[in-house]
Design a protein around this motif. Sequence first.
Motif, PDB file in Angstrom:
ATOM      1  N   VAL A  33       0.862  -1.235  -0.245  1.00 39.19           N
ATOM      2  CA  VAL A  33       0.032  -0.138  -0.017  1.00 39.19           C
ATOM      3  C   VAL A  33       0.683   1.371  -0.101  1.00 39.19           C
ATOM      4  O   VAL A  33       1.763   1.375   0.984  1.00 39.19           O
ATOM      5  CB  VAL A  33      -1.025  -0.098   1.204  1.00 39.19           C
ATOM      6  N   ASN A  34       0.778   2.142  -1.117  1.00 37.82           N
ATOM      7  CA  ASN A  34       1.662   3.152  -1.134  1.00 37.82           C
ATOM      8  C   ASN A  34       3.180   3.004  -1.036  1.00 37.82           C
ATOM      9  O   ASN A  34       3.872   3.547  -0.187  1.00 37.82           O
ATOM     10  CB  ASN A  34       1.285   4.602  -0.153  1.00 37.82           C
ATOM     11  N   LEU A  63       3.708  -2.896  10.297  1.00 38.84           N
ATOM     12  CA  LEU A  63       3.102  -1.754  10.623  1.00 38.84           C
ATOM     13  C   LEU A  63       3.692  -0.641  10.987  1.00 38.84           C
ATOM     14  O   LEU A  63       3.518   0.442  10.746  1.00 38.84           O
ATOM     15  CB  LEU A  63       1.876  -2.310  11.402  1.00 38.84           C
ATOM     16  N   ALA A  66       5.530   0.804   8.328  1.00 33.05           N
ATOM     17  CA  ALA A  66       4.935   1.534   7.459  1.00 33.05           C
ATOM     18  C   ALA A  66       4.361   2.994   8.041  1.00 33.05           C
ATOM     19  O   ALA A  66       3.744   3.694   7.096  1.00 33.05           O
ATOM     20  CB  ALA A  66       3.141   1.016   7.281  1.00 33.05           C
ATOM     21  N   TYR A  68       2.782   3.442  11.310  1.00 32.85           N
ATOM     22  CA  TYR A  68       2.034   3.558  12.749  1.00 32.85           C
ATOM     23  C   TYR A  68       3.013   3.592  13.958  1.00 32.85           C
ATOM     24  O   TYR A  68       4.037   2.987  13.811  1.00 32.85           O
ATOM     25  CB  TYR A  68       1.235   2.403  12.768  1.00 32.85           C
ATOM     26  N   TYR A  98      -7.032  -3.686   4.422  1.00 37.04           N
ATOM     27  CA  TYR A  98      -7.246  -2.542   3.433  1.00 37.04           C
ATOM     28  C   TYR A  98      -8.116  -1.292   4.095  1.00 37.04           C
ATOM     29  O   TYR A  98      -7.995  -0.380   3.831  1.00 37.04           O
ATOM     30  CB  TYR A  98      -7.689  -2.981   2.078  1.00 37.04           C
ATOM     31  N   PHE A 101      -6.395   0.775   6.532  1.00 36.88           N
ATOM     32  CA  PHE A 101      -5.380   1.757   5.932  1.00 36.88           C
ATOM     33  C   PHE A 101      -6.384   2.758   5.293  1.00 36.88           C
ATOM     34  O   PHE A 101      -5.930   4.119   5.137  1.00 36.88           O
ATOM     35  CB  PHE A 101      -4.793   1.083   4.682  1.00 36.88           C
ATOM     36  N   PRO A 105      -5.067   6.086   7.727  1.00 34.24           N
ATOM     37  CA  PRO A 105      -3.706   5.827   7.050  1.00 34.24           C
ATOM     38  C   PRO A 105      -2.555   6.121   8.127  1.00 34.24           C
ATOM     39  O   PRO A 105      -2.536   6.721   9.024  1.00 34.24           O
ATOM     40  CB  PRO A 105      -3.657   6.685   5.966  1.00 34.24           C
ATOM     41  N   PRO A 106      -1.591   5.613   7.769  1.00 28.87           N
ATOM     42  CA  PRO A 106      -0.446   5.718   8.768  1.00 28.87           C
ATOM     43  C   PRO A 106       0.170   7.249   8.962  1.00 28.87           C
ATOM     44  O   PRO A 106      -0.034   7.848   7.817  1.00 28.87           O
ATOM     45  CB  PRO A 106       0.842   4.824   8.291  1.00 28.87           C
TER      46      PRO A 106
END
Length: 108
Positions: A33-34, A63, A66, A68, A98, A101, A105-106
């Motif tokens: 993701v991204n 995570l 990412a 978080y 998903y 997210f 979002p983080p």
Amino acid sequence: MFKSMTRAALCGAFLLGAAAPATATTYEYRMVVNTVQVTVSCFRGPFSEVIWDRPNPVFIDSLVNAGYTFPEAHAIGERVCRDPSTVDRPDAAINVMYRIFAENPPGR
């Protein structure tokens, strides 16, 4: 006498092994993701009920990588792995991740 005791012990061990519950499962999937790779990895207990289910450390660490914080990552991991709708449905766990997210979002 020793032979009969040995036989009894072997029979008992065999019976205990046959009565043991099914082995626990662990699943691991990667999602991007991204441009950040998150590994959704959960330990599932041997039962269909959510009893021992928990995130594996690789899930929490991915995570955190990412974006978080550790408490957020741990809470997300618990949420994904302990969701009763994802038992025996790893694809559903990916969909839950998903959705998380998208909603949170983080780095927010």
